[in-house]
Design an enzyme around this catalytic site. Structure first.
Site, PDB file in Angstrom:
ATOM      1  N   VAL A   1      76.310  26.348  61.085  1.00 35.96           N
ATOM      2  CA  VAL A   1      75.307  26.856  60.147  1.00 35.96           C
ATOM      3  C   VAL A   1      73.983  26.135  60.346  1.00 35.96           C
ATOM      4  CG1 VAL A   1      74.695  27.097  57.719  1.00 35.96           C
ATOM      5  CG2 VAL A   1      77.039  27.560  58.454  1.00 35.96           C
ATOM      6  N   ASP A   2      74.022  24.810  60.464  1.00 33.55           N
ATOM      7  CA  ASP A   2      72.791  24.045  60.659  1.00 33.55           C
ATOM      8  C   ASP A   2      72.063  24.471  61.928  1.00 33.55           C
ATOM      9  OD1 ASP A   2      72.617  22.338  58.429  1.00 33.55           O
ATOM     10  OD2 ASP A   2      74.090  20.970  59.271  1.00 33.55           O
ATOM     11  N   ILE A   3      72.813  24.665  63.000  1.00 30.97           N
ATOM     12  CA  ILE A   3      72.191  25.045  64.274  1.00 30.97           C
ATOM     13  C   ILE A   3      71.557  26.431  64.166  1.00 30.97           C
ATOM     14  CG2 ILE A   3      72.645  25.574  66.696  1.00 30.97           C
ATOM     15  CD1 ILE A   3      72.618  22.579  65.941  1.00 30.97           C
TER      16      ILE A   3
ATOM     17  N   GLY B   1      68.431  26.190  62.124  1.00 33.47           N
ATOM     18  CA  GLY B   1      67.354  25.602  62.903  1.00 33.47           C
ATOM     19  C   GLY B   1      66.728  26.600  63.854  1.00 33.47           C
TER      20      GLY B   1
END
Length: 415
Positions: free
Chosen positions: A185-187, A190
């Site tokens: 999710v973070d990637i 980003g």
């Protein structure tokens, strides 16, 4: 591909003599951990001057997230912070807030992932900064967005994976919901932030104004459910977990072989016919239960055991050659050692060597954007140590003297 000394005298990874796509763009990075730093690392690779604002006492939390460490630097921090300049400023002081405000006035982009209300409390909210710098592009990343019932709920990758649907479709059919093995999710968030920032930079060329960008981890993750989310909207049915299989294509999954596993990705009926000839079962392609992809999806419980029995007769290596010759997509299942030690990784430049002041000689994971023909991504420098560039940036952009910086450090405003 060559290795050179960059402008700060440190050893760099693959570089190009061509111009940098984002040269002249200054980014004030007030984010930490993963989504924001991943986005700003991409911008740095493309030539932006990224100034990373960190807390003087501890810096970005990921500096302590280990082992493993290279010297005193965590692998986690090294993975998403190359090419940036670190300025350590105490935002709990008025002098620190003034410093960041002045840097924001001189920046093109500000990216932050603080809790809602924190930036306003420091006098660094979009409305206040845009009044002084109307060209500022201001990107906020939080778990569930600046609007809606979960605005104030902290967002973490694992929690959002649980709430976006990905865990409901990941794992064995008879097992528990399972998260993706990396902070997926973070990637994704980003990447969306990077796209939004570059779109805003392009729009500013026409309008002359910056804008506010509200990026949510949850929004990004839901959008990334693509075909499975759309399948629910069309059918009203939950897709469920299929292990390594595909919900809408068969056979498209991992299969055991005589010595391990192999990924098979049969994308159309012609490929399936050729695949059946390779495994010595041409009659399967003529069987009306398996002749088309919709039929194979409907009858996967019958077909898959037949294919598993056939593929266990040879090793992965013995299958890959004939399948490649028949133009049937298949691949081995590699661990990271095989990935990063492979000829493919070397030929594609996916290991970028740097000489870090604290970590020593270390390789970083390369950028997939390094193969652009005119403005490729390249390494601007290693990840910074905490506060490494405080004096440099305050002198260069704000005109502070060495004595000014020394006094600020003594007062606990900077490091």
């Amino acid at each position: 591909m060559i290795r050179v000394q960059n402008e700060r005298g440190r050893q760099a990874g693959p570089v190009s003599a061509e111009p940098r796509a984002l040269a002249g763009v200054r980014v004030l990075d007030m984010s930490r951990v993963l989504a924001g730093p991943f986005a700003t690392q991409i911008l740095a690779d493309l030539g932006a001057d990224v100034i990373k604002i960190e807390d003087p006492s501890r810096g970005d939390e990921t500096r302590q997230w280990g082992p493993p460490f290279a010297g005193t630097e965590s692998a986690y921090f090294l993975s998403v912070n190359r090419g940036k300049r670190s300025v350590a400023v105490n935002l709990k002081t008025e002098a620190g807030q003034r410093i960041v405000r002045e840097l924001a006035v001189r920046s093109d982009v500000l990216i932050e992932n603080l809790k809602p209300g924190d930036m306003a409390r420091y006098g660094l909210d979009y409305e206040r900064l845009a009044a002084e710098n109307p060209r500022l592009i201001y990107c906020s990343i939080i778990g569930f967005g600046q609007t809606g019932p979960m605005r104030d709920v902290p967002g973490y990758d694992f929690a959002v994976q649980g709430m976006c649907g990905i865990m409901s479709v990941t794992g064995a059919p008879d097992g528990p919901p399972t998260k993706v093995g990396v902070a997926w999710v973070d990637i994704l968030c980003g990447l969306y932030a990077t796209v939004a920032i570059q779109a805003a930079l392009r729009a500013r060329e026409t309008t002359g104004r910056g804008q506010y960008i509200d990026i949510s981890l949850w929004d990004a993750a839901v959008a990334a459910m693509v075909n499975l989310a759309q399948a629910y909207l069309v059918s009203g049915r939950e897709p469920g977990r299929l292990g390594n299989a595909h919900a809408q294509i068969v056979p498209y999954q991992m299969f055991p072989t005589a010595d391990g596993y192999m990924v098979l990705a049969v994308g159309n009926d012609a490929q399936f016919e050729r695949f059946c000839h390779v495994i010595g079962r041409p009659e399967l392609a003529a069987d009306e239960r398996f002749a088309t992809n919709p039929a194979r999806v409907k009858n996967r419980d019958v077909l898959i055991p037949l294919l598993e029995a056939a593929l266990k007769e040879r090793t992965t290596g013995e299958w890959l050659g004939p399948l490649a010759a028949a133009k049937v997509p298949a691949a081995p299942v590699w661990g990271l050692a095989q990935v990063l030690e492979s000829d493919l990784a070397r030929q594609r430049g996916m290991r970028w060597p740097v000489d870090h002041p604290a970590a020593g000689a270390v390789d970083l994971v390369g950028s997939p954007l390094q193969h652009m023909s005119l403005t490729p991504a390249r390494l601007a420098g290693p990840p910074p140590t905490l506060g490494q560039h405080t004096g440099e940036v305050l002198s260069e952009l704000l005109g502070f003297s060495a004595e000014d910086v020394r006094r600020l450090a003594e007062d606990g405003v900077v490091r």
